[in-house]
Design a protein around this motif. Structure first.
Motif, PDB file in Angstrom:
ATOM      1  N   PRO A   1       0.833  -1.221   0.000  1.00 34.83           N
ATOM      2  CA  PRO A   1       0.000   0.000   0.000  1.00 34.83           C
ATOM      3  C   PRO A   1       0.861   1.261   0.000  1.00 34.83           C
ATOM      4  O   PRO A   1       1.806   1.372   0.774  1.00 34.83           O
ATOM      5  CB  PRO A   1      -0.788  -0.111   1.318  1.00 34.83           C
ATOM      6  CG  PRO A   1      -0.734  -1.555   1.689  1.00 34.83           C
ATOM      7  CD  PRO A   1       0.574  -2.063   1.187  1.00 34.83           C
ATOM      8  N   HIS A   2       0.522   2.222  -0.877  1.00 36.72           N
ATOM      9  CA  HIS A   2       1.264   3.481  -0.915  1.00 36.72           C
ATOM     10  C   HIS A   2       0.369   4.637  -1.370  1.00 36.72           C
ATOM     11  O   HIS A   2       0.826   5.573  -2.018  1.00 36.72           O
ATOM     12  CB  HIS A   2       2.486   3.353  -1.844  1.00 36.72           C
ATOM     13  CG  HIS A   2       2.160   2.828  -3.209  1.00 36.72           C
ATOM     14  ND1 HIS A   2       2.278   1.503  -3.531  1.00 36.72           N
ATOM     15  CD2 HIS A   2       1.703   3.439  -4.324  1.00 36.72           C
ATOM     16  CE1 HIS A   2       1.912   1.321  -4.789  1.00 36.72           C
ATOM     17  NE2 HIS A   2       1.553   2.486  -5.289  1.00 36.72           N
ATOM     18  N   GLU A   3      -0.896   4.554  -1.011  1.00 37.72           N
ATOM     19  CA  GLU A   3      -1.838   5.590  -1.423  1.00 37.72           C
ATOM     20  C   GLU A   3      -1.492   6.948  -0.815  1.00 37.72           C
ATOM     21  O   GLU A   3      -1.642   7.987  -1.458  1.00 37.72           O
ATOM     22  CB  GLU A   3      -3.266   5.184  -1.042  1.00 37.72           C
ATOM     23  CG  GLU A   3      -3.770   3.953  -1.793  1.00 37.72           C
ATOM     24  CD  GLU A   3      -3.672   4.138  -3.307  1.00 37.72           C
ATOM     25  OE1 GLU A   3      -4.046   5.223  -3.795  1.00 37.72           O
ATOM     26  OE2 GLU A   3      -3.210   3.212  -3.989  1.00 37.72           O
ATOM     27  N   VAL A   4      -1.040   6.953   0.437  1.00 43.08           N
ATOM     28  CA  VAL A   4      -0.678   8.217   1.079  1.00 43.08           C
ATOM     29  C   VAL A   4       0.483   8.869   0.344  1.00 43.08           C
ATOM     30  O   VAL A   4       0.489  10.084   0.095  1.00 43.08           O
ATOM     31  CB  VAL A   4      -0.308   7.990   2.563  1.00 43.08           C
ATOM     32  CG1 VAL A   4       0.216   9.279   3.188  1.00 43.08           C
ATOM     33  CG2 VAL A   4      -1.521   7.487   3.339  1.00 43.08           C
ATOM     34  N   GLN A   5       1.470   8.061  -0.020  1.00 44.39           N
ATOM     35  CA  GLN A   5       2.630   8.598  -0.726  1.00 44.39           C
ATOM     36  C   GLN A   5       2.230   9.168  -2.088  1.00 44.39           C
ATOM     37  O   GLN A   5       2.787  10.171  -2.532  1.00 44.39           O
ATOM     38  CB  GLN A   5       3.699   7.516  -0.908  1.00 44.39           C
ATOM     39  CG  GLN A   5       4.387   7.093   0.382  1.00 44.39           C
ATOM     40  CD  GLN A   5       3.663   5.958   1.077  1.00 44.39           C
ATOM     41  OE1 GLN A   5       2.447   5.820   0.966  1.00 44.39           O
ATOM     42  NE2 GLN A   5       4.409   5.138   1.803  1.00 44.39           N
ATOM     43  N   LYS A   6       1.257   8.541  -2.751  1.00 49.03           N
ATOM     44  CA  LYS A   6       0.802   9.040  -4.050  1.00 49.03           C
ATOM     45  C   LYS A   6       0.108  10.393  -3.902  1.00 49.03           C
ATOM     46  O   LYS A   6       0.220  11.256  -4.782  1.00 49.03           O
ATOM     47  CB  LYS A   6      -0.153   8.037  -4.693  1.00 49.03           C
ATOM     48  CG  LYS A   6       0.535   6.783  -5.192  1.00 49.03           C
ATOM     49  CD  LYS A   6      -0.452   5.810  -5.806  1.00 49.03           C
ATOM     50  CE  LYS A   6      -1.058   6.328  -7.088  1.00 49.03           C
ATOM     51  NZ  LYS A   6      -1.945   5.334  -7.724  1.00 49.03           N
ATOM     52  N   LEU A   7      -0.588  10.589  -2.794  1.00 47.12           N
ATOM     53  CA  LEU A   7      -1.213  11.889  -2.554  1.00 47.12           C
ATOM     54  C   LEU A   7      -0.163  12.972  -2.327  1.00 47.12           C
ATOM     55  O   LEU A   7      -0.366  14.133  -2.682  1.00 47.12           O
ATOM     56  CB  LEU A   7      -2.143  11.806  -1.335  1.00 47.12           C
ATOM     57  CG  LEU A   7      -3.393  10.929  -1.494  1.00 47.12           C
ATOM     58  CD1 LEU A   7      -4.144  10.841  -0.174  1.00 47.12           C
ATOM     59  CD2 LEU A   7      -4.314  11.490  -2.584  1.00 47.12           C
ATOM     60  N   GLN A   8       0.962  12.574  -1.740  1.00 48.97           N
ATOM     61  CA  GLN A   8       2.033  13.531  -1.458  1.00 48.97           C
ATOM     62  C   GLN A   8       2.898  13.816  -2.673  1.00 48.97           C
ATOM     63  O   GLN A   8       3.544  14.868  -2.743  1.00 48.97           O
ATOM     64  CB  GLN A   8       2.921  12.994  -0.323  1.00 48.97           C
ATOM     65  CG  GLN A   8       2.183  12.836   0.997  1.00 48.97           C
ATOM     66  CD  GLN A   8       3.016  12.119   2.045  1.00 48.97           C
ATOM     67  OE1 GLN A   8       4.025  11.480   1.727  1.00 48.97           O
ATOM     68  NE2 GLN A   8       2.603  12.209   3.289  1.00 48.97           N
ATOM     69  N   CYS A   9       2.920  12.879  -3.623  1.00 43.64           N
ATOM     70  CA  CYS A   9       3.793  13.026  -4.795  1.00 43.64           C
ATOM     71  C   CYS A   9       3.095  12.483  -6.039  1.00 43.64           C
ATOM     72  O   CYS A   9       2.985  11.255  -6.204  1.00 43.64           O
ATOM     73  CB  CYS A   9       5.115  12.303  -4.568  1.00 43.64           C
ATOM     74  SG  CYS A   9       6.237  12.371  -5.982  1.00 43.64           S
ATOM     75  N   PRO A  10       2.626  13.356  -6.929  1.00 44.71           N
ATOM     76  CA  PRO A  10       1.927  12.890  -8.139  1.00 44.71           C
ATOM     77  C   PRO A  10       2.835  12.171  -9.129  1.00 44.71           C
ATOM     78  O   PRO A  10       2.334  11.587 -10.097  1.00 44.71           O
ATOM     79  CB  PRO A  10       1.380  14.193  -8.743  1.00 44.71           C
ATOM     80  CG  PRO A  10       2.243  15.277  -8.179  1.00 44.71           C
ATOM     81  CD  PRO A  10       2.648  14.820  -6.807  1.00 44.71           C
ATOM     82  N   LYS A  11       4.149  12.180  -8.900  1.00 45.20           N
ATOM     83  CA  LYS A  11       5.057  11.450  -9.791  1.00 45.20           C
ATOM     84  C   LYS A  11       4.967   9.941  -9.593  1.00 45.20           C
ATOM     85  O   LYS A  11       5.459   9.175 -10.427  1.00 45.20           O
ATOM     86  CB  LYS A  11       6.501  11.894  -9.546  1.00 45.20           C
ATOM     87  CG  LYS A  11       6.824  13.318  -9.974  1.00 45.20           C
ATOM     88  CD  LYS A  11       8.300  13.613  -9.743  1.00 45.20           C
ATOM     89  CE  LYS A  11       8.680  15.016 -10.194  1.00 45.20           C
ATOM     90  NZ  LYS A  11      10.117  15.292  -9.977  1.00 45.20           N
ATOM     91  N   ILE A  12       4.385   9.483  -8.493  1.00 48.70           N
ATOM     92  CA  ILE A  12       4.311   8.050  -8.195  1.00 48.70           C
ATOM     93  C   ILE A  12       3.109   7.446  -8.902  1.00 48.70           C
ATOM     94  O   ILE A  12       1.970   7.890  -8.715  1.00 48.70           O
ATOM     95  CB  ILE A  12       4.213   7.813  -6.675  1.00 48.70           C
ATOM     96  CG1 ILE A  12       5.433   8.405  -5.962  1.00 48.70           C
ATOM     97  CG2 ILE A  12       4.096   6.323  -6.371  1.00 48.70           C
ATOM     98  CD1 ILE A  12       5.334   8.390  -4.452  1.00 48.70           C
TER      99      ILE A  12
END
Length: 316
Positions: A272-283
């Motif tokens: 899971p990395h949904e939080v990180q995707k919210l912080q960085c649209p490059k992911i």
């Protein structure tokens, strides 16, 4: 698909949205219903698992993604396996895309099944035929070479180490003794110890005017990836992608990626990395449910798994 005819069930080992979503995608591709179970934490933080349907005589596949609380995820998997065993399941097979604690293992002889995943990832990149596969260190060259050969692309390898400032060095390598030691022999002087110089980062391979694709199995601490991207940009790469199977992306990884020369980081939904995707649209995320569903089908039917390792074309 009728459960009795299929002879197997698929359960989700935790109730997190990421695990539930991945499990549902897998079962949809298999044409079976997701097994009914409840996984939750008691007020004293103990894990409780309840199986809500009969599994007698069935082959059971347990899907478990690993969230940040790794140890809880392991207990959920073990308790669910035991609950299924005591409910008379015929066979119990864990499907764990990212295996916990694998970063601490020194054995590197077996890698991830990522050739097909990489081909899917490449569909997100325009003009990938102008790309070059990059190994961010000599130790990663073998993996990168296998990708380059399968995809018929060039290969570049990074050598050397990033140069750190003196304030970053805490191991004494830049602090040789400032006096000569005679070891009790007057007139005998030994030369001063010189600090060991680290070779600067160099690139073996032409990346000028190319799309550079850095490949790895895990991306967690991203400092090495960011440093590699900076060198590639200096050497003329006009786009830089990072592709990894498991996106742990710990600590400040999203911020560092966002501020770096990296154009895009493509990982799968094994972690899971949904939080990180919210912080960085490059992911960006690639779905692995298809390959996991195929693996489950082949295991259940006693078919060879070798097809998942070879004969996979880019068009697939």
């Amino acid at each position: 698909m009728n459960v009795a005819k299929s002879g197997y069930r698929v359960f989700s080992a935790n109730s997190t949205p990421a695990c539930t979503e991945l499990s549902k995608k897998i079962t949809e591709r298999l044409g079976v219903e997701l097994g009914k179970s409840v996984v939750y934490q008691e007020s004293n933080r103990e894990t409780r698992v309840e199986i809500k349907e009969s599994v007698r005589g069935q082959t059971i596949f347990i899907i478990q993604t690993i969230p940040r609380d790794v140890n809880t995820a392991i207990m959920e998997l073990l308790i669910m396996a035991y609950a299924l065993k005591t409910s008379c399941a015929k066979n119990i097979i864990g499907v764990i895309p990212y295996f916990p604690y694998s970063k601490q293992c020194k054995m590197r002889k077996r890698g991830s099944i990522v050739c097909k995943l990489l081909a899917s990832m490449l569909a997100k990149i325009p003009d990938y035929r102008n790309a070059i596969i990059v190994a961010k260190s000599p130790s990663a060259a073998k993996r990168a070479q296998s990708f380059a050969e399968r995809l018929r692309l060039g290969l570049a390898v990074m050598h050397g180490e990033a140069q750190c400032s003196e304030s970053d060095m805490a191991d004494g390598r830049h602090s040789p003794p400032c006096v000569r030691n005679t070891f009790g022999h007057p007139g005998l002087e030994l030369p001063l110890m010189m600090a060991k110089e680290k070779p600067p980062i160099t690139v073996v391979g032409d990346v000028g005017g190319r799309i550079a694709i850095i490949v790895d199995d895990i991306i967690d601490d991203v400092e090495d990836f960011v440093a590699t991207a900076e060198i590639l940009k200096e050497r003329g790469a006009y786009k830089i992608y990072v592709m990894a199977t498991h996106g742990l992306l710990s600590a400040d990884a999203p911020r560092l990626i966002e501020e770096s020369a990296i154009d895009e980081v493509v990982v799968t939904n094994t972690v899971p990395h949904e939080v990180q995707k919210l912080q960085c649209p490059k992911i960006k995320t690639v779905d692995v449910s298809m390959i996991l569903a195929e693996a489950i089908r082949r295991i259940h039917n006693g078919e060879s798994m070798a097809y998942l390792f070879r004969n996979i074309t880019v068009d697939d």
